[in-house]
Design an enzyme around this catalytic site. Structure first.
Site, PDB file in Angstrom:
ATOM      1  N   ASN A  97     -15.838 -36.403  -3.672  1.00 53.36           N
ATOM      2  CA  ASN A  97     -15.514 -36.487  -4.992  1.00 53.36           C
ATOM      3  C   ASN A  97     -16.111 -37.456  -5.804  1.00 53.36           C
ATOM      4  OD1 ASN A  97     -14.993 -39.239  -3.551  1.00 53.36           O
ATOM      5  ND2 ASN A  97     -13.109 -39.347  -4.133  1.00 53.36           N
TER       6      ASN A  97
ATOM      7  N   GLU B 126     -13.716 -45.201  -5.956  1.00 54.54           N
ATOM      8  CA  GLU B 126     -13.267 -43.732  -6.314  1.00 54.54           C
ATOM      9  C   GLU B 126     -13.282 -43.322  -7.625  1.00 54.54           C
ATOM     10  OE1 GLU B 126     -12.842 -42.245  -3.515  1.00 54.54           O
ATOM     11  OE2 GLU B 126     -11.762 -43.208  -2.200  1.00 54.54           O
TER      12      GLU B 126
ATOM     13  N   ASP C 135     -19.252 -51.881   2.103  1.00 54.71           N
ATOM     14  CA  ASP C 135     -17.714 -51.568   2.194  1.00 54.71           C
ATOM     15  C   ASP C 135     -17.380 -51.840   3.606  1.00 54.71           C
ATOM     16  OD1 ASP C 135     -18.653 -49.188   3.162  1.00 54.71           O
ATOM     17  OD2 ASP C 135     -17.773 -48.122   1.355  1.00 54.71           O
TER      18      ASP C 135
ATOM     19  N   HIS D 253     -17.530 -40.458  -5.150  1.00 56.79           N
ATOM     20  CA  HIS D 253     -17.397 -41.656  -4.790  1.00 56.79           C
ATOM     21  C   HIS D 253     -18.852 -42.225  -4.321  1.00 56.79           C
ATOM     22  CE1 HIS D 253     -15.490 -41.831  -0.592  1.00 56.79           C
ATOM     23  NE2 HIS D 253     -16.666 -41.485  -0.281  1.00 56.79           N
TER      24      HIS D 253
HETATM   25  P1  PGA Z   1     -20.608 -39.178   4.878  1.00 56.69           P
HETATM   26  O1  PGA Z   1     -19.962 -40.236   3.924  1.00 56.69           O
HETATM   27  O2  PGA Z   1     -22.305 -39.586   5.183  1.00 56.69           O
HETATM   28  O3  PGA Z   1     -19.875 -39.294   6.223  1.00 56.69           O
HETATM   29  O4  PGA Z   1     -20.742 -37.807   4.231  1.00 56.69           O
HETATM   30  C1  PGA Z   1     -20.554 -40.391   2.607  1.00 56.69           C
HETATM   31  C2  PGA Z   1     -19.544 -41.050   1.702  1.00 56.69           C
HETATM   32  O5  PGA Z   1     -18.370 -40.834   1.762  1.00 56.69           O
HETATM   33  O6  PGA Z   1     -20.066 -42.104   0.928  1.00 56.69           O
END
Ligand code: PGA
Length: 241
Positions: free
Chosen positions: A136, A143, A67, A138
């Site tokens: 959450n 999302e 992304d 995702h």
């Molecule tokens: P993080 O992000 O490694 O910074 O916890 C993971 C994500 O949001 O996919």
């Protein structure tokens, strides 16, 4: 699903790096799906160390990132282009023309999403995909509620994601509220998936995603139906699994 439990975040990243290193050695022209975020930084560091020790060769590897924010220049230090160059691309012998991220500055974002899917297909699909998981549920920027048959698309980020990620920006207002992301289908089609998760804040969502119902409301739950998923967790994240 295979679960690898590590005690610390460093050990978790070492174990995930082992999987990547073995994969690259076995198939030196692999197509890797890569992720950003706080979690995988040490994993990339470990791959760089192995490259510097002469154990890994990236010269024939192709990469596709999950992304990118819409509207952040590649030079912005919170863009995922910047992160990847800093964390991996500029430190190993990856060919720049084979490292791909969605272009969040493209004038036609829908065309960019279609082109990204075509590039993945033309490369033969993703052999090994690295994933993190948001609090959450995702995966990438898919999302809750994202259809399981989605391909690369533009998304509106949720308040939860904005709250978590805006801490990395100089001011919260600077954080984009839209992004381009591989879709759920794009990710699910990877032949092999490794999801890394670290810290107590991920414990509840891991339980919901891997032991609760498979539902678009918890995007990562689709991984229960994939036939080659490895979950690599540290002790705090793995509390309930
Ligand atoms: P993080 O992000 O490694 O910074 O916890 C993971 C994500 O949001 O996919």
């Amino acid at each position: 699903m295979k679960i690898i439990a590590a005690q610390t975040k460093a050990e978790m990243n070492g174990k995930a790096a082992d999987i990547f290193a073995k994969h690259i050695s076995a198939k030196p022209d692999s197509v890797l799906g890569l992720a950003t975020g706080e979690t995988p930084r040490e994993l990339y560091r470990s791959l760089i160390d192995r490259y510097e020790a002469g154990e890994l060769d990236f010269s024939r590897i192709t990469t596709f990132n999950l992304d990118e924010y819409v509207g952040l220049a590649p030079e912005h230090d919170q863009s995922y282009h910047y992160y990847m160059h800093d964390a991996l691309f500029d430190q190993v012998n990856l060919a720049p023309e084979r490292c791909h991220l969605p272009n969040g500055m493209a004038p036609d974002l829908d065309a960019e999403c279609r082109a990204y899917e075509e590039q993945i297909e033309a490369a033969g699909g993703i052999d090994l995909q690295l994933l993190g998981i948001g609090v959450n549920g995702h995966i990438a920027f898919n999302e809750p509620g994202t259809p399981f048959d989605s391909t690369t698309h533009q998304v509106q980020l949720t308040p939860s994601t904005i709250e978590v990620n805006s801490q990395y920006f100089a001011t919260p207002e600077e954080m984009p509220t839209t992004a381009l992301t591989m879709g759920m289908k794009t990710i699910f089609e990877a032949r092999r998936i490794v999801l890394v998760a670290s810290g107590a804040q991920k414990a509840d969502i891991l339980r919901a995603a891997f032991f609760g119902p498979v539902t678009p409301e918890v995007p990562a739950s689709i991984l229960q139906q994939h036939n080659d998923v490895t979950l690599v967790v540290d002790e705090a994240a793995g509390t309930y699994i």
